[in-house]
Design an enzyme around this catalytic site. Sequence first.
Site, short mmCIF file in Angstrom:
data_model
loop_
_atom_site.label_atom_id
_atom_site.label_comp_id
_atom_site.label_asym_id
_atom_site.label_seq_id
_atom_site.Cartn_x
_atom_site.Cartn_y
_atom_site.Cartn_z
N PRO A 63 0.64 -1.15 -0.15
CG PRO A 63 0.18 -1.10 2.06
CD PRO A 63 0.82 -1.83 1.52
CG ASP A 64 -0.85 4.95 -1.81
OD1 ASP A 64 -1.49 4.54 -0.60
OD2 ASP A 64 -1.35 5.26 -2.73
CG PHE A 65 3.21 6.08 3.22
CD1 PHE A 65 3.26 5.65 4.61
CD2 PHE A 65 3.98 5.60 2.31
CE1 PHE A 65 4.67 5.17 5.03
CE2 PHE A 65 5.13 5.17 2.63
CZ PHE A 65 5.36 4.88 3.80
NE ARG A 66 1.04 12.15 3.06
CZ ARG A 66 2.36 11.76 2.98
NH1 ARG A 66 2.84 10.94 2.05
NH2 ARG A 66 3.21 12.19 4.08
CG ASN A 75 9.07 3.41 -2.78
OD1 ASN A 75 8.41 4.33 -2.18
ND2 ASN A 75 8.91 2.97 -4.01
CG ASP A 107 9.30 -1.41 -1.89
OD1 ASP A 107 10.42 -1.13 -2.49
OD2 ASP A 107 8.46 -0.75 -2.24
CG HIS A 161 12.15 8.73 2.84
ND1 HIS A 161 11.00 9.07 2.50
CD2 HIS A 161 12.85 10.00 2.65
CE1 HIS A 161 10.79 10.19 2.11
NE2 HIS A 161 11.81 10.65 2.35
#
Length: 410
Positions: free
Chosen positions: A116-119, A190, A192, A209
């Site tokens: 999933p993305d964040f927003r 990302n 991941d 990040h």
Amino acid sequence: MEGEIAGETIGSAASEERETLQNRRQTLTLEVRYLNIFSVFQNSESQGEASESPDVSEMDFLRNLLSRSLNLREQQPKKVLEDLSIEGIAKYILNSKCEKIICMVGAGISTSAGIPDFRSPGTGLYHNLQKYHLPYPEAIFETDYFKQHPEPFFALAKELYPGQFKPTVCHYFMRMLRDKGLLLRCYTQNIDTLERVVGLQDEDLIEAHGTFHTSHCTNRACNKLYSLEWMKTQIFTKPLPKCEECDSVVKPDIIFFGDSLPQRFFPAMESDFPKCDLLIIMGTSLQVQPFASLANRVSDTTPRLLINKEITQQHDPMMALLGLGSSLDFDSSRAYRDVAYVGSCDDGCLALADLLGWKEELEDIVKKEHAMIDSKTEGAQDTGKAPAADMKKDDPEARGHEPAARQQDR
């Protein structure tokens, strides 16, 4: 009558001249104010060391940013695209003058892999964290909250841990750019590690990040390094990963709110973006700083392609002036270099690959690579073991080299 017209003309010219002078005075005032902001930025980057006066390149960046933000250019920069469309981008890439492409990517390039993305409303990560009983969604990625309550983060990490997902078309498209000698760098938000799964190496990546690729003991006096495989075993077999030396919690090297960015981020940024021939922005809403402001680091003539499910916030002079906007301009009367493909990142990459004559090659790579991953996963399940995620032997950190202190607040 002629005298009245002449008087109006002279008055209009005088008014325009006064307005121009006022804009120039405003520019100088804002430049001084921005220099103060920039010096604070530089101080935080150097972690308290005495900051030197901005050099020529920094001053040029500030002046260019101010002129772009306030629309004070004497003339429109040269247009390098035949038309502001993905077709125009494809023609530009096929031109021998486009040799260095930078990709800026966010969570949207991994959603088709099941991450999933964040927003996104309803499906975004922040929307579905109620089960962890957080004071607010972002707390799960805050250093202070993690120190007191690390359990929610590791419960989430178990759900999202690298190795459970296959790279997307978008990831393989970036690898194709690298293999064709066109990728200068991929700047990713990302964590991941899917960029690494497709084969991008340390020199190809700036993981702005952080990453799950390595982990460290949170006890600064210890700071022992651990591999991706070690952390995976801990997360799936124990409540909390604990250091083998001092029994403190071990945390993946991802950047939390309040943490500093990786050391490589700033030197690479200063070196890469002035050389960029094309900036491709994919799967990000450009809301997180300072990552979002990277879009302003390319030259005025560098085309910028956005591939995203929605258009990001466009040109805002004051936000861009403060380095807090992307200054993208897709449809105003002054638009001359920015192109938006509204849709999924995979569809956008396939559309661009088709125009470049690469689509069949890209689809073939994805099919073969996914089959290989499926085969490894099935083999690991047959033996009752998780697929190995060994660190490379040539990784300097794997040989005990400790990373230098990070430099800049998120």
